[in-house]
Structure formats: C-alpha cells, structure tokens
Design a protein around this motif. Structure first.
Motif, PDB file in Angstrom:
ATOM      1  N   VAL A  17       0.450  -1.293  -0.085  1.00 39.32           N
ATOM      2  CA  VAL A  17       0.216  -0.199   0.175  1.00 39.32           C
ATOM      3  C   VAL A  17       0.612   1.441  -0.057  1.00 39.32           C
ATOM      4  CG1 VAL A  17      -1.708   1.187   1.537  1.00 39.32           C
ATOM      5  CG2 VAL A  17      -2.105  -1.068   1.416  1.00 39.32           C
ATOM      6  N   VAL A  18       1.845   1.199   0.444  1.00 35.20           N
ATOM      7  CA  VAL A  18       2.739   2.228   0.896  1.00 35.20           C
ATOM      8  C   VAL A  18       3.621   2.793  -0.309  1.00 35.20           C
ATOM      9  CG1 VAL A  18       4.965   3.586   2.349  1.00 35.20           C
ATOM     10  CG2 VAL A  18       2.831   2.156   3.151  1.00 35.20           C
ATOM     11  N   ALA A  21       1.283   3.992  -2.672  1.00 37.23           N
ATOM     12  CA  ALA A  21       1.330   5.408  -2.585  1.00 37.23           C
ATOM     13  C   ALA A  21       2.039   6.413  -3.033  1.00 37.23           C
ATOM     14  CB  ALA A  21       0.542   5.635  -1.645  1.00 37.23           C
ATOM     15  N   THR A  22       2.980   6.028  -2.917  1.00 38.12           N
ATOM     16  CA  THR A  22       4.657   6.255  -3.366  1.00 38.12           C
ATOM     17  C   THR A  22       4.434   6.695  -4.917  1.00 38.12           C
ATOM     18  OG1 THR A  22       6.110   5.546  -1.228  1.00 38.12           O
ATOM     19  CG2 THR A  22       6.503   6.110  -3.271  1.00 38.12           C
ATOM     20  N   VAL A  23       4.587   5.459  -5.592  1.00 41.27           N
ATOM     21  CA  VAL A  23       4.362   5.709  -6.548  1.00 41.27           C
ATOM     22  C   VAL A  23       3.463   6.827  -7.125  1.00 41.27           C
ATOM     23  CG1 VAL A  23       3.942   4.301  -9.364  1.00 41.27           C
ATOM     24  CG2 VAL A  23       5.359   3.607  -7.253  1.00 41.27           C
ATOM     25  N   GLY A  24       1.770   6.627  -6.926  1.00 44.08           N
ATOM     26  CA  GLY A  24       0.876   7.375  -7.515  1.00 44.08           C
ATOM     27  C   GLY A  24       1.427   9.453  -7.112  1.00 44.08           C
ATOM     28  N   LEU A  25       1.652   9.176  -6.011  1.00 43.51           N
ATOM     29  CA  LEU A  25       1.770  10.867  -5.120  1.00 43.51           C
ATOM     30  C   LEU A  25       3.451  11.629  -6.164  1.00 43.51           C
ATOM     31  CD1 LEU A  25       1.843  12.840  -3.527  1.00 43.51           C
ATOM     32  CD2 LEU A  25       4.021  11.508  -1.911  1.00 43.51           C
ATOM     33  N   SER A  26       4.501  10.528  -6.768  1.00 34.86           N
ATOM     34  CA  SER A  26       5.087  10.936  -8.066  1.00 34.86           C
ATOM     35  C   SER A  26       5.077  11.335  -8.718  1.00 34.86           C
ATOM     36  CB  SER A  26       6.676   9.968  -8.292  1.00 34.86           C
ATOM     37  OG  SER A  26       6.086   8.562  -8.331  1.00 34.86           O
ATOM     38  N   PHE A  27       3.493  10.673  -8.944  1.00 41.13           N
ATOM     39  CA  PHE A  27       3.103  10.679 -10.518  1.00 41.13           C
ATOM     40  C   PHE A  27       1.956  12.208 -10.445  1.00 41.13           C
ATOM     41  CE2 PHE A  27      -0.594  10.204 -13.372  1.00 41.13           C
ATOM     42  CZ  PHE A  27      -0.466  10.588 -14.479  1.00 41.13           C
ATOM     43  N   VAL A  28       1.837  12.150  -9.302  1.00 44.35           N
ATOM     44  CA  VAL A  28       0.993  13.719  -9.115  1.00 44.35           C
ATOM     45  C   VAL A  28       2.220  14.719  -8.806  1.00 44.35           C
ATOM     46  CG1 VAL A  28      -0.327  14.867  -8.124  1.00 44.35           C
ATOM     47  CG2 VAL A  28      -1.085  12.576  -8.460  1.00 44.35           C
ATOM     48  N   LEU A  29       2.956  14.828  -8.482  1.00 42.67           N
ATOM     49  CA  LEU A  29       3.457  15.958  -7.635  1.00 42.67           C
ATOM     50  C   LEU A  29       5.047  15.168  -8.066  1.00 42.67           C
ATOM     51  CD1 LEU A  29       2.627  16.531  -4.363  1.00 42.67           C
ATOM     52  CD2 LEU A  29       1.830  17.655  -6.335  1.00 42.67           C
TER      53      LEU A  29
END
Length: 57
Positions: A17-18, A21-29
C-alpha cells in the motif's frame, strides 16, 4: 470483515500500500529541476545503504 483483513486475503500488505501510494504521489507531484537532482542523489545513497546493510547480514 475489516478492510485490512480483506486486503490480506488477496496478498496486499502495508508495504504494498505504501509503495503504491509513493508511486501515485510521484505521478501527481513529479520532482523537477534542482529538487530532482537532490532526489536522485538521495535515492542512490539509500540504495547504497541498503546494499551495505544487506552485505553486513
């Protein structure tokens, strides 16, 4: 059934899950310019420490 128990039924643990979430955050920001250079060096340092830790054990 609790959500965490339901997720574990499919092999999803907290680490996964973490990681997602890290991959998703790096995609957005995404990191740009000077901060990207810092992130690159920090990642190299973190991987080097991981290998040194693994070699010790």
């Amino acid at each position: 059934m609790k959500t965490l128990e339901y997720a574990k039924k499919f092999g999803i643990d907290g680490y996964l899950v973490v990681l997602l979430a890290t991959v998703g955050l790096s995609f957005v920001l995404p990191a740009r310019e000077t901060f990207a250079d810092f992130v690159k060096q920090a990642a190299y340092f973190a991987v080097a420490l991981l290998f040194l830790y693994m070699a010790r054990n």
